[in-house]
Design a protein around this motif. Structure first.
Motif, short mmCIF file in Angstrom:
data_model
loop_
_atom_site.label_atom_id
_atom_site.label_comp_id
_atom_site.label_asym_id
_atom_site.label_seq_id
_atom_site.Cartn_x
_atom_site.Cartn_y
_atom_site.Cartn_z
N PHE A 1 -18.77 -29.37 -46.68
CA PHE A 1 -18.57 -29.66 -45.26
C PHE A 1 -17.25 -29.08 -44.81
CE2 PHE A 1 -16.33 -33.10 -47.32
CZ PHE A 1 -15.20 -33.31 -46.53
N ASP A 2 -17.14 -28.86 -43.49
CA ASP A 2 -15.85 -28.50 -42.90
C ASP A 2 -15.69 -29.24 -41.58
OD1 ASP A 2 -17.05 -26.78 -40.77
OD2 ASP A 2 -17.42 -25.37 -42.40
N ILE A 3 -14.46 -29.39 -41.18
CA ILE A 3 -14.10 -30.08 -39.95
C ILE A 3 -13.36 -29.08 -39.06
CG2 ILE A 3 -12.64 -31.89 -38.96
CD1 ILE A 3 -13.35 -33.60 -41.40
N ASN A 4 -13.80 -28.98 -37.81
CA ASN A 4 -13.28 -27.97 -36.90
C ASN A 4 -12.51 -28.57 -35.74
OD1 ASN A 4 -15.05 -25.22 -37.56
ND2 ASN A 4 -16.13 -27.13 -38.04
N THR A 5 -11.33 -28.01 -35.47
CA THR A 5 -10.67 -28.18 -34.19
C THR A 5 -11.04 -26.97 -33.36
OG1 THR A 5 -8.67 -27.08 -34.98
CG2 THR A 5 -8.78 -29.50 -35.24
N ALA A 6 -10.48 -26.82 -32.19
CA ALA A 6 -10.85 -25.67 -31.36
C ALA A 6 -10.64 -24.35 -32.09
CB ALA A 6 -10.05 -25.68 -30.05
N PHE A 7 -9.46 -24.19 -32.74
CA PHE A 7 -9.15 -22.92 -33.38
C PHE A 7 -8.96 -23.03 -34.89
CE2 PHE A 7 -8.11 -21.98 -28.98
CZ PHE A 7 -8.56 -20.69 -28.83
N GLY A 8 -9.10 -24.22 -35.46
CA GLY A 8 -8.90 -24.39 -36.89
C GLY A 8 -10.15 -24.87 -37.60
N LEU A 9 -10.24 -24.54 -38.91
CA LEU A 9 -11.35 -24.97 -39.74
C LEU A 9 -10.77 -25.48 -41.05
CD1 LEU A 9 -14.76 -23.27 -40.29
CD2 LEU A 9 -13.35 -23.82 -42.28
N TYR A 10 -11.17 -26.71 -41.44
CA TYR A 10 -10.55 -27.38 -42.57
C TYR A 10 -11.60 -27.81 -43.60
CZ TYR A 10 -6.72 -27.64 -39.23
OH TYR A 10 -5.74 -27.32 -38.32
N ASN B 1 -18.29 -13.85 -43.55
CA ASN B 1 -19.24 -13.34 -42.55
C ASN B 1 -18.92 -13.84 -41.16
OD1 ASN B 1 -20.81 -11.79 -44.29
ND2 ASN B 1 -22.16 -13.50 -44.82
N PHE B 2 -18.42 -15.07 -41.07
CA PHE B 2 -18.11 -15.67 -39.77
C PHE B 2 -16.64 -15.47 -39.38
CE2 PHE B 2 -22.03 -17.88 -40.84
CZ PHE B 2 -22.69 -17.87 -39.63
N MET B 3 -15.94 -14.66 -40.14
CA MET B 3 -14.55 -14.29 -39.83
C MET B 3 -13.63 -15.50 -39.70
SD MET B 3 -15.19 -11.21 -37.04
CE MET B 3 -15.86 -12.33 -35.80
N MET B 4 -13.76 -16.43 -40.65
CA MET B 4 -12.95 -17.64 -40.62
C MET B 4 -12.20 -17.81 -41.93
SD MET B 4 -13.03 -19.08 -37.71
CE MET B 4 -12.28 -20.66 -38.10
N GLU B 5 -10.98 -18.31 -41.84
CA GLU B 5 -10.15 -18.60 -42.99
C GLU B 5 -9.95 -20.11 -43.07
OE1 GLU B 5 -8.12 -17.87 -46.43
OE2 GLU B 5 -9.00 -16.31 -45.16
N PRO B 6 -10.62 -20.79 -44.01
CA PRO B 6 -10.51 -22.25 -44.08
C PRO B 6 -9.13 -22.70 -44.54
CG PRO B 6 -11.83 -21.42 -45.90
CD PRO B 6 -11.55 -20.25 -45.01
N LEU B 7 -8.69 -23.82 -43.99
CA LEU B 7 -7.40 -24.43 -44.34
C LEU B 7 -7.64 -25.74 -45.07
CD1 LEU B 7 -5.65 -23.88 -40.88
CD2 LEU B 7 -5.47 -22.42 -42.91
N ARG C 1 -19.99 -20.89 -33.38
CA ARG C 1 -18.67 -20.47 -33.82
C ARG C 1 -17.59 -21.10 -32.95
NH1 ARG C 1 -18.40 -14.59 -35.92
NH2 ARG C 1 -20.51 -14.10 -36.62
N GLY C 2 -16.34 -20.98 -33.41
CA GLY C 2 -15.21 -21.39 -32.59
C GLY C 2 -14.72 -20.26 -31.72
N PRO C 3 -13.75 -20.52 -30.83
CA PRO C 3 -13.21 -19.46 -29.98
C PRO C 3 -12.61 -18.30 -30.77
CG PRO C 3 -12.51 -21.62 -29.18
CD PRO C 3 -13.16 -21.84 -30.52
N ALA C 4 -11.94 -18.61 -31.89
CA ALA C 4 -11.23 -17.57 -32.64
C ALA C 4 -12.15 -16.49 -33.16
CB ALA C 4 -10.46 -18.20 -33.80
N ASN C 5 -13.40 -16.82 -33.50
CA ASN C 5 -14.32 -15.80 -34.00
C ASN C 5 -15.48 -15.54 -33.05
OD1 ASN C 5 -15.27 -18.36 -34.66
ND2 ASN C 5 -16.19 -17.73 -36.60
#
Length: 268
Positions: free
Chosen positions: A104-113, A130-136, A45-49
């Motif tokens: 697929f998705d591409i992740n920065t430290a706190f973002g998911l695209y 489930n992973f508490m993420m909101e894709p952009l 996971r990323g830091p945000a979740n």
């Protein structure tokens, strides 16, 4: 042996199959922290979740995220170390995914695209929930100024196995790992949970033998083998169990709590 640092994978290890952190496990970690052990969550996971689990337990310190690509401080959410991913080299991978209907998705430290956040399949929506993420919406490379952390492909087990077999024949400039049956992650070639854990331990003056690590999947092997005590969950693949020093109960049986009570709280 007194363990100064306990490195814990999150999904399939700390959490049960319902993505829950049980009260028994939570209280065990709090007790270990009170006795002087530093808890470090080490997740794909990323830091945000990941940080919210630390905050829920009232713990500070650090989290190692994106499979080792990003290490963040809990209270400030400051990035203290990262292995930045070369985004330009991802274009052939992205083209392959788009041509073969691989999400697929591409992740920065706190973002998911993602390509089309408004048109995601139901199973993909559920995964992100489930992973508490909101894709952009994925911007152009020119508009994506923040350093990249991780590229992830997601799909059914059979599809991910086929994708992995295909990509293993390519000369990829990345570290490729499976963080679950349904995920393939690509990162900076030096990034791994073990590498990030080693770097963090060195900054804190903690020796490997003073570290206990617990995990359940292939992306955990590097930290299990770096730590003085590497413990695999009973729900781990056999290769992960073979890399560990011992095996605890499964994530649905609160194996993390049992291992910590055995080795840190000395309850047997």
């Amino acid at each position: 042996m007194t363990y100064k640092l306990i490195a814990l994978d999150v999904d399939g290890t700390l959490l049960n199959d319902h993505h829950e952190l049980t009260e028994f496990t939570q209280e065990t970690l709090i007790q270990a922290s009170r006795q002087g052990a530093e808890i470090v969550l080490c997740s794909g996971r990323g830091p945000a979740n990941t940080i919210p689990f630390m905050e829920r337990m009232g713990l500070d310190g650090y989290v190692i995220t994106h499979n080792g690509a990003v290490t963040a401080e809990v209270e400030s959410r400051e990035i203290v170390h990262r292995f930045a991913l070369d985004g330009q080299g991802l274009q052939p991978i992205i083209d392959y995914c788009r041509s073969n209907a691989v999400h697929f998705d591409i992740n920065t430290a706190f973002g998911l695209y993602v390509d089309q956040p408004e048109g995601l399949a139901l199973n993909v929506q559920e995964m992100y929930a489930n992973f508490m993420m909101e894709p952009l919406k994925l911007p152009t490379w020119a508009d994506l100024s923040e350093p990249l952390a991780k590229f992830t492909a997601f799909g059914p087990l059979e599809q991910m196995n086929a994708v992995q077999q295909e990509w293993e024949t390519w000369d990829l400039p990345y570290y490729m790992t499976r963080s679950g049956d349904f995920f393939i992650d690509l990162m900076h070639p030096e990034a791994s949970k073990g590498a990030a854990l080693k770097r963090l331990a060195e900054t804190k003056g903690i020796a490997p033998e003073e570290i206990m690590a617990i995990g359940n999947y292939y992306n955990d092997i590097t930290m299990l083998t770096f730590a003085g005590k590497g413990i695999a969950m009973d729900n781990s693949p056999e290769e992960v169990k073979a890399a560990a020093d011992e095996v605890t109960y499964s994530n649905n049986e609160q194996g993390v709590a049992h291992a910590i009570r055995k080795h840190v709280l000395s309850e047997g």
